[in-house]
Enzyme design. Structure first.
Site, PDB file in Angstrom:
ATOM      1  N   ASP A  54      55.190 -32.134 -30.960  1.00  0.00           N
ATOM      2  CA  ASP A  54      54.094 -31.198 -30.702  1.00  0.00           C
ATOM      3  C   ASP A  54      53.057 -31.282 -31.824  1.00  0.00           C
ATOM      4  O   ASP A  54      51.856 -31.124 -31.582  1.00  0.00           O
ATOM      5  CB  ASP A  54      54.636 -29.768 -30.598  1.00  0.00           C
ATOM      6  CG  ASP A  54      55.348 -29.540 -29.269  1.00  0.00           C
ATOM      7  OD1 ASP A  54      55.051 -30.257 -28.299  1.00  0.00           O
ATOM      8  OD2 ASP A  54      56.212 -28.646 -29.210  1.00  0.00           O
ATOM      9  N   GLY A  55      53.544 -31.527 -33.057  1.00  0.00           N
ATOM     10  CA  GLY A  55      52.634 -31.658 -34.204  1.00  0.00           C
ATOM     11  C   GLY A  55      51.648 -32.812 -33.991  1.00  0.00           C
ATOM     12  O   GLY A  55      50.475 -32.713 -34.366  1.00  0.00           O
ATOM     13  N   GLU A 132      47.829 -21.313 -33.099  1.00  0.00           N
ATOM     14  CA  GLU A 132      47.600 -20.012 -33.724  1.00  0.00           C
ATOM     15  C   GLU A 132      46.704 -20.113 -34.937  1.00  0.00           C
ATOM     16  O   GLU A 132      46.403 -21.201 -35.431  1.00  0.00           O
ATOM     17  CB  GLU A 132      48.924 -19.349 -34.150  1.00  0.00           C
ATOM     18  CG  GLU A 132      49.577 -19.878 -35.402  1.00  0.00           C
ATOM     19  CD  GLU A 132      50.301 -21.190 -35.238  1.00  0.00           C
ATOM     20  OE1 GLU A 132      49.767 -22.211 -35.744  1.00  0.00           O
ATOM     21  OE2 GLU A 132      51.372 -21.243 -34.624  1.00  0.00           O
ATOM     22  N   LYS A 174      56.842 -17.050 -32.427  1.00  0.00           N
ATOM     23  CA  LYS A 174      58.216 -16.744 -32.010  1.00  0.00           C
ATOM     24  C   LYS A 174      59.079 -16.431 -33.235  1.00  0.00           C
ATOM     25  O   LYS A 174      59.916 -15.527 -33.196  1.00  0.00           O
ATOM     26  CB  LYS A 174      58.805 -17.908 -31.206  1.00  0.00           C
ATOM     27  CG  LYS A 174      60.176 -17.608 -30.659  1.00  0.00           C
ATOM     28  CD  LYS A 174      60.709 -18.702 -29.774  1.00  0.00           C
ATOM     29  CE  LYS A 174      62.091 -18.347 -29.244  1.00  0.00           C
ATOM     30  NZ  LYS A 174      63.096 -18.217 -30.311  1.00  0.00           N
ATOM     31  N   ALA A 194      55.760  -9.276 -42.090  1.00  0.00           N
ATOM     32  CA  ALA A 194      56.259  -8.345 -43.112  1.00  0.00           C
ATOM     33  C   ALA A 194      55.236  -7.281 -43.494  1.00  0.00           C
ATOM     34  O   ALA A 194      54.763  -7.242 -44.640  1.00  0.00           O
ATOM     35  CB  ALA A 194      56.714  -9.130 -44.346  1.00  0.00           C
TER      36      ALA A 194
HETATM   37  P1  NAP Z   1      55.714 -28.656 -39.041  1.00  0.00           P
HETATM   38  O1  NAP Z   1      56.027 -27.600 -40.051  1.00  0.00           O
HETATM   39  O2  NAP Z   1      55.876 -30.099 -39.378  1.00  0.00           O
HETATM   40  O3  NAP Z   1      56.535 -28.389 -37.683  1.00  0.00           O
HETATM   41  C1  NAP Z   1      56.730 -27.122 -37.177  1.00  0.00           C
HETATM   42  C2  NAP Z   1      57.611 -27.146 -35.929  1.00  0.00           C
HETATM   43  O4  NAP Z   1      56.936 -26.390 -34.901  1.00  0.00           O
HETATM   44  C3  NAP Z   1      57.897 -28.529 -35.350  1.00  0.00           C
HETATM   45  O5  NAP Z   1      59.248 -28.560 -34.961  1.00  0.00           O
HETATM   46  C4  NAP Z   1      56.970 -28.577 -34.147  1.00  0.00           C
HETATM   47  O6  NAP Z   1      57.441 -29.407 -33.112  1.00  0.00           O
HETATM   48  C5  NAP Z   1      57.015 -27.146 -33.692  1.00  0.00           C
HETATM   49  N1  NAP Z   1      55.914 -26.732 -32.811  1.00  0.00           N
HETATM   50  C6  NAP Z   1      54.591 -27.004 -32.900  1.00  0.00           C
HETATM   51  N2  NAP Z   1      53.933 -26.430 -31.879  1.00  0.00           N
HETATM   52  C7  NAP Z   1      54.864 -25.795 -31.117  1.00  0.00           C
HETATM   53  C8  NAP Z   1      54.806 -25.021 -29.945  1.00  0.00           C
HETATM   54  N3  NAP Z   1      53.654 -24.756 -29.339  1.00  0.00           N
HETATM   55  N4  NAP Z   1      55.964 -24.504 -29.446  1.00  0.00           N
HETATM   56  C9  NAP Z   1      57.144 -24.722 -30.049  1.00  0.00           C
HETATM   57  N5  NAP Z   1      57.261 -25.456 -31.169  1.00  0.00           N
HETATM   58  C10 NAP Z   1      56.133 -25.971 -31.707  1.00  0.00           C
HETATM   59  O7  NAP Z   1      54.201 -28.408 -38.582  1.00  0.00           O
HETATM   60  P2  NAP Z   1      53.292 -29.257 -37.617  1.00  0.00           P
HETATM   61  O8  NAP Z   1      54.089 -30.296 -36.913  1.00  0.00           O
HETATM   62  O9  NAP Z   1      52.083 -29.670 -38.374  1.00  0.00           O
HETATM   63  O10 NAP Z   1      52.852 -28.146 -36.567  1.00  0.00           O
HETATM   64  C11 NAP Z   1      52.115 -27.036 -36.962  1.00  0.00           C
HETATM   65  C12 NAP Z   1      52.687 -25.869 -36.214  1.00  0.00           C
HETATM   66  O11 NAP Z   1      53.978 -25.636 -36.667  1.00  0.00           O
HETATM   67  C13 NAP Z   1      51.932 -24.586 -36.438  1.00  0.00           C
HETATM   68  O12 NAP Z   1      50.939 -24.422 -35.469  1.00  0.00           O
HETATM   69  C14 NAP Z   1      53.029 -23.537 -36.360  1.00  0.00           C
HETATM   70  O13 NAP Z   1      53.049 -22.902 -35.120  1.00  0.00           O
HETATM   71  C15 NAP Z   1      54.314 -24.294 -36.484  1.00  0.00           C
HETATM   72  N6  NAP Z   1      55.074 -23.795 -37.614  1.00  0.00           N
HETATM   73  C16 NAP Z   1      56.064 -22.903 -37.353  1.00  0.00           C
HETATM   74  C17 NAP Z   1      56.783 -22.363 -38.387  1.00  0.00           C
HETATM   75  C18 NAP Z   1      57.846 -21.375 -38.088  1.00  0.00           C
HETATM   76  O14 NAP Z   1      58.186 -21.217 -36.912  1.00  0.00           O
HETATM   77  N7  NAP Z   1      58.363 -20.691 -39.069  1.00  0.00           N
HETATM   78  C19 NAP Z   1      56.535 -22.714 -39.703  1.00  0.00           C
HETATM   79  C20 NAP Z   1      55.507 -23.642 -39.932  1.00  0.00           C
HETATM   80  C21 NAP Z   1      54.768 -24.167 -38.878  1.00  0.00           C
HETATM   81  P3  NAP Z   1      57.535 -31.004 -33.239  1.00  0.00           P
HETATM   82  O15 NAP Z   1      58.730 -31.284 -34.108  1.00  0.00           O
HETATM   83  O16 NAP Z   1      57.740 -31.410 -31.817  1.00  0.00           O
HETATM   84  O17 NAP Z   1      56.259 -31.509 -33.822  1.00  0.00           O
END
Ligand code: NAP
EC number: 2.7.1.23
Length: 273
Positions: A54-55, A132, A174, A194
């Site tokens: 997704d990234g 987001e 989520k 928080a």
């Molecule tokens: P990353 O920190 O390398 O990966 C974050 C994870 O979020 C990866 O497993 C990615 O999937 C997954 N992801 C991205 N979009 C998603 C969606 N719409 N639904 C479910 N999972 C999703 O960051 P990145 O790859 O650059 O992606 C940035 C995104 O990561 C941000 O938009 C944020 O939403 C998310 N993120 C989430 C958290 C958390 O949940 N605590 C923390 C940091 C970032 P893939 O492995 O398939 O790429």
């Protein structure tokens, strides 16, 4: 909505996460589509195939940010099942044949519009998020007034706020306890990080979902370094007067060659078979 049968004039690009497996699949897709006589065009593609996760699709979205009306995305995942990347590497041949030979459906998902206004009044920046926008401060708690539809709603004090799209509701939102929203709901969701809640400070404490015609405005109380993250892109800035959020006019377009219901993807990603 379906777009006309693909033909030899269709222009495409393939992007990769950059690891060996993803690069190998990218090269395979490039060579197959070339054999089918489709036109490789990195600048003005009609369709962008991402290989990774997704990234990788988020990165492609921001790369083609200026031409969202003309571009359709489709994602192949080389890790676990993604929300945007929902084709498996074993299905590459099938996907390529679909791309070259059959008309496909276009599914549109809502996006988040972010407008950052600066204290100089005339200066502002506009962004679009697929997942987001997160707002935090570089040091200390975020303290900001939250207006909804032009009315003061609360004064937030805490780690930060996350404003997400429906398709981004399965990502950071989520993890913050926000609801998972079906992408057919043209809306945005505000989730707290928080928040401080005691006799002095009070916030709603629940995620809020705003419809298309409602705007959320954050007005920082102090002029501190703000950290604003739009999908994977972070900017740090001072002198911010307000950050405005609403459902964007623009939409992101995905090419669909087969049904893969959203709730099935949610189940397979988070619950299992
Ligand atoms: P990353 O920190 O390398 O990966 C974050 C994870 O979020 C990866 O497993 C990615 O999937 C997954 N992801 C991205 N979009 C998603 C969606 N719409 N639904 C479910 N999972 C999703 O960051 P990145 O790859 O650059 O992606 C940035 C995104 O990561 C941000 O938009 C944020 O939403 C998310 N993120 C989430 C958290 C958390 O949940 N605590 C923390 C940091 C970032 P893939 O492995 O398939 O790429």
């Amino acid at each position: 909505m379906s777009i006309p049968s693909t033909d030899e004039n269709m222009r495409y690009n393939v992007t990769s996460r950059g690891d060996d497996t993803s690069n190998e699949i990218r090269d395979k897709v490039l060579s197959y589509l070339n054999e089918f006589g489709l036109i490789h065009d990195e600048v003005h593609p009609d369709i962008v195939i991402t290989v990774g996760g997704d990234g990788t699709l988020l990165q492609a979205f921001h790369h083609y940010y200026e031409s969202l009306e003309d571009v359709c995305f489709v994602g192949i995942h080389t890790g676990h099942l993604g929300f945007y990347a929902d084709w498996q590497p074993e299905e590459v041949e099938k996907l390529v044949i679909h791309l070259a030979k059959t008309p496909f459906q276009v599914v549109e998902y809502p996006l988040l519009e972010v407008i950052v206004r600066y204290n100089e009044h005339t200066r502002f920046e506009r962004y679009l998020a697929l997942n987001e926008c997160m707002v935090k401060t570089l040091e200390g708690s975020l303290v900001c007034n939250v207006d909804i539809k032009g009315e003061h709603f609360e004064t937030f004090r805490g780690d930060g706020l996350c404003i997400s799209t429906p398709s981004g509701s399965t990502a950071y939102n989520k993890s913050l306890g926000g609801a998972i929203l079906h992408p057919s709901l043209s809306s945005i969701q505000i989730a707290e990080m928080a928040s401080i809640n005691n006799r002095v400070y009070r916030t709603i404490g629940s995620p809020l979902i705003l419809p298309q015609h409602h705007t959320c405005l954050l007005r920082p109380v102090n002029d501190v370094d703000m950290q604003i993250t739009i999908d994977h892109i972070t900017l740090v800035d001072q002198g911010i007067e307000s950050i405005q959020y609403r459902v964007a006019e623009e939409k992101v377009r995905f090419a669909r060659f087969r049904p893969f219901p959203f709730w099935k993807r949610v189940k397979e990603s988070f619950i299992g078979e």
